[in-house]
Scaffold this active site. Structure first.
Site, short mmCIF file in Angstrom:
data_model
loop_
_atom_site.label_atom_id
_atom_site.label_comp_id
_atom_site.label_asym_id
_atom_site.label_seq_id
_atom_site.Cartn_x
_atom_site.Cartn_y
_atom_site.Cartn_z
N GLN A 28 -48.63 51.34 23.47
CA GLN A 28 -48.78 50.26 24.09
C GLN A 28 -47.67 49.15 23.63
O GLN A 28 -47.13 48.46 24.61
CB GLN A 28 -49.93 49.46 23.55
CG GLN A 28 -51.19 49.85 24.13
CD GLN A 28 -51.78 49.31 25.55
OE1 GLN A 28 -51.32 48.57 26.00
NE2 GLN A 28 -52.38 50.22 26.13
N SER A 52 -39.56 55.57 16.30
CA SER A 52 -40.02 54.47 17.31
C SER A 52 -38.78 53.39 17.11
O SER A 52 -38.44 52.63 18.04
CB SER A 52 -41.24 53.88 16.79
OG SER A 52 -42.31 54.96 17.36
N GLN A 85 -53.25 48.81 10.37
CA GLN A 85 -52.99 47.24 10.62
C GLN A 85 -53.47 46.27 9.47
O GLN A 85 -52.59 45.42 9.15
CB GLN A 85 -54.12 46.88 11.84
CG GLN A 85 -53.40 47.22 13.17
CD GLN A 85 -54.13 46.66 14.17
OE1 GLN A 85 -55.11 45.83 14.23
NE2 GLN A 85 -54.21 47.13 15.28
N HIS A 107 -56.71 45.34 20.53
CA HIS A 107 -58.05 45.93 20.28
C HIS A 107 -58.47 44.98 19.07
O HIS A 107 -57.83 44.73 18.16
CB HIS A 107 -58.00 47.30 19.94
CG HIS A 107 -59.16 47.85 19.59
ND1 HIS A 107 -60.49 47.67 20.25
CD2 HIS A 107 -59.60 48.86 18.63
CE1 HIS A 107 -61.45 48.40 19.74
NE2 HIS A 107 -60.88 49.13 18.58
N ASP A 190 -65.78 49.23 23.45
CA ASP A 190 -64.75 50.24 23.56
C ASP A 190 -65.21 51.40 22.48
O ASP A 190 -65.16 52.49 22.76
CB ASP A 190 -63.59 49.25 22.91
CG ASP A 190 -62.51 50.48 23.09
OD1 ASP A 190 -61.78 50.80 23.95
OD2 ASP A 190 -62.17 50.80 21.70
N GLU A 194 -66.08 55.26 23.63
CA GLU A 194 -65.42 56.36 22.88
C GLU A 194 -66.54 57.21 22.28
O GLU A 194 -66.43 58.45 22.59
CB GLU A 194 -64.56 55.88 21.93
CG GLU A 194 -63.34 55.26 22.39
CD GLU A 194 -62.46 54.71 21.43
OE1 GLU A 194 -61.34 53.75 21.76
OE2 GLU A 194 -62.94 54.23 20.13
N SER A 251 -70.42 70.48 46.83
CA SER A 251 -71.30 71.10 47.81
C SER A 251 -72.78 70.74 47.68
O SER A 251 -72.97 70.04 46.55
CB SER A 251 -71.41 72.65 47.37
OG SER A 251 -71.99 72.88 46.32
#
Length: 334
Positions: A28, A52, A85, A107, A190, A194, A251
């Site tokens: 993200q 990163s 976090q 989130h 969320d 999951e 089908s």
């Protein structure tokens, strides 16, 4: 009634003249940062040294340790894994927050469950694209977008709503539409999706189907094809047009079997079990278990992961995928 906000509904650019720190440059993070930059905003990246960090530099961003990025910024978007976090916030973000800064998330886990408790004088908002970062970026470049959610937890400045909508527009989300929610609703739905359906429910359904066929004497390879490999065909149809599209495309034999046998597998008891899963999410039992396991070095998590890695369906799948070079390998490096 659900309200959806589009480009024309965002009357004020509340990000104008503000510096935005994107903390994290993963799936993200890279998408948010690049979209905002392409829309003319002043963006810096806050991240620890590593791949990163180097990638963000290569992409032309000013990159700083998290604390330094936060010190410069008016808006701080935290795009790190849930389990780290809390520590990053406590040690590097919180000491550098100023009055009327805006703290943002994609989130709501850590805010909703109290792992992160921001001071009362900062805005706290949510902008959550309903798709992975590469899709957020690709659709933006193509001129469209991924639908997103937004919500306000704290409005210290009186401008949190405008800032959140401006941020959503900045990453392109209002091209497709942005739905208002709360941290509570986003987090709980969320996690439920999951656990009960997308990850836990589907993976266990597939495993159980595989085991049923193998235990009945059928070849594991055929069992794999019938219950796992062909899942993509059905999911793609569902993604494009819902369950009606699946039933239109399969089908008559398969459709009839859907109606008469589906309820035998997914019985009312399954729905009751789903309600129990939702209750554990709502009352904090799941989050507490996850947080405590994280503190203990993820002992339970890694044990469960290893158990699943050794399941027969995984071994059979690895062998069969070698026969299918048209499948772009996404195997995880150990």
């Amino acid at each position: 009634m659900t309200t959806v906000y589009y480009d024309q509904d965002v009357k004020t650019d509340a990000l104008q003249g503000k510096k935005i720190a994107v903390v994290g440059y993963g799936s993200q993070g890279h998408a948010h940062a690049q979209n905002l930059k392409d829309n003319g905003y002043d963006v810096v990246i806050g991240i620890r040294p590593g791949r990163s960090f180097d990638k963000a530099k290569e992409d032309g961003f000013d990159v700083f340790p998290v604390a330094e990025a936060v010190k410069q910024a008016d808006v701080i978007m935290v795009l790190l894994p849930d389990e780290i976090q809390g520590d990053v916030y406590k040690n590097e973000i919180e000491p550098n927050l100023e009055k009327h800064n805006a703290l943002a998330f994609a989130h709501g886990f850590n805010i909703h469950f109290g792992v992160i408790q921001p001071p009362a004088d900062v805005d706290v908002f949510l902008v959550a694209p309903k798709g992975p970062g590469h899709l957020v970026r690709r659709t933006f470049v193509e001129g469209s977008a991924v639908p997103s959610l937004f919500g306000i937890q704290q409005d210290a400045s009186g401008q949190a709503r405008n800032i959140a909508l401006s941020y959503a527009k900045g990453i392109g989300a209002t091209r497709a539409g942005v739905i208002e929610t709360t941290f509570k609703e986003e987090t709980e739905t969320d996690l439920f999706g999951e656990q009960a359906v997308l990850c836990g429910g589907v993976s266990k359904l597939i495993q159980s189907g595989f085991e049923t066929l193998v235990e009945a004497g059928y070849q594991p390879e055929l069992a794999y094809f019938e219950v796992l490999h062909e899942m993509k065909l059905i999911v793609d149809l569902m993604y494009e047009g819902g369950t009606e599209n699946v039933r239109y495309s399969i089908s008559n034999t398969a459709e009839f079997g859907d109606y008469v046998s589906g309820p035998r597998v997914i019985t009312p008891d399954v729905k009751e079990n789903m309600k129990a899963v939702l209750t554990d999410i709502q009352n904090g039992n799941f989050s507490n278990r996850f947080i405590e396991d994280n503190k203990n070095g993820f002992k339970e998590f890694y044990k469960l992961r290893e158990e699943q890695h050794g399941h027969q369906i995984e071994k059979v799948g690895r062998e069969l995928r070698e026969m299918m070079p048209f499948i772009k390998s996404k195997s995880i490096e150990k």
